[in-house]
Design an enzyme around this catalytic site. Sequence first.
Site, PDB file in Angstrom:
ATOM      1  N   ASP A   1       2.663  -4.005  -0.332  1.00 37.51           N
ATOM      2  CA  ASP A   1       3.284  -5.134   0.367  1.00 37.51           C
ATOM      3  C   ASP A   1       2.240  -6.013   1.038  1.00 37.51           C
ATOM      4  OD1 ASP A   1       5.852  -4.300  -0.303  1.00 37.51           O
ATOM      5  OD2 ASP A   1       6.048  -3.057   1.496  1.00 37.51           O
TER       6      ASP A   1
ATOM      7  N   ARG B   1       5.900   3.375   5.613  1.00 35.01           N
ATOM      8  CA  ARG B   1       5.968   2.662   6.898  1.00 35.01           C
ATOM      9  C   ARG B   1       7.167   3.102   7.724  1.00 35.01           C
ATOM     10  NH1 ARG B   1       5.757  -3.440   5.282  1.00 35.01           N
ATOM     11  NH2 ARG B   1       6.158  -3.667   7.531  1.00 35.01           N
TER      12      ARG B   1
ATOM     13  N   TYR C   1      -1.176   8.080   0.375  1.00 35.32           N
ATOM     14  CA  TYR C   1      -1.296   6.979   1.324  1.00 35.32           C
ATOM     15  C   TYR C   1      -1.802   7.513   2.658  1.00 35.32           C
ATOM     16  CZ  TYR C   1       1.181   3.403  -1.405  1.00 35.32           C
ATOM     17  OH  TYR C   1       1.530   2.479  -2.358  1.00 35.32           O
TER      18      TYR C   1
ATOM     19  N   ARG D   1       2.645  -1.153  -6.494  1.00 40.90           N
ATOM     20  CA  ARG D   1       2.571  -2.452  -5.820  1.00 40.90           C
ATOM     21  C   ARG D   1       2.560  -2.252  -4.304  1.00 40.90           C
ATOM     22  NH1 ARG D   1       6.966  -4.441  -9.864  1.00 40.90           N
ATOM     23  NH2 ARG D   1       8.300  -3.419  -8.345  1.00 40.90           N
TER      24      ARG D   1
END
Length: 267
Positions: A52, A197, A110, A50
């Site tokens: 954000d 992040r 990522y 999932r």
Amino acid sequence: MKRIILGIEYNGSGFAGWQWQPAKRTIQQELETALSKVADCPITVICAGRTDAGVHAFEQIVHFDADVHRDLHAWVLGGNSHLPNDVRILWAKTAVGDFHARYSAIARFYRYMILNRPANSALFYKQTTWCYPALDDQIMNQAAQSLIGEHNFSSFRAQGCQSKSPFRIVHFIDVNRDGEKVTIDICANAFLHHMVRNIAGVLMEIGMGKKPAQWTQDLLDIKSRQFGGVTAPPHGLFLAAIYYPERYGLTKHPIFDKLPANTKRFD
């Protein structure tokens, strides 16, 4: 009942994230609505990970079960005809064996993209994170290497993270510069909430000279989010690829050639 796998691309700028939320626009809601129209019955999708609000995907992997027959190209073409322009189905494949988009995955990749120049981009301001101060990408890369391996990433997880374990295995992390663009590529078995992040935020502070390269190791040792850095904005983050065992017959992104032979994951 047949299980179908899809590769999904999306621009997360206009979404409240992947997962269904009441009265909010989400990727899951758009995708399930489109596929249900193709199937002429309700469809529920499961994703590999999932994302954000504001986070993008070069290739999110999802699966769904359907007891209706549709050609694979019908799921792609029909699905896209009912999707908004910021979500696209790239391909469809029939699942093999016990495939599960989330639990069969053994690595996620990522990419965090930073625009490092005095002026922000008028064209890509929602697809990159702007950083005005000059970044030392070599120091950032040096600092990032402390994160490789199996660690307790409590200093890099969101305070509301619901994962039972703070341990994750980072397989590799590379910081590179191409002109005004600095990218952080990170691959792990799985990620905690906001982990990428938070890592990006720490590395950017190091790159700006606000913290020493040793700070990444110090945060690992402290094991507390209270002492971590600023969470970097979501719009520079892309889910780039998912790696599955070869028995499922999915195309492997070349970045995963760097994975060690004994790659494992945590549930």
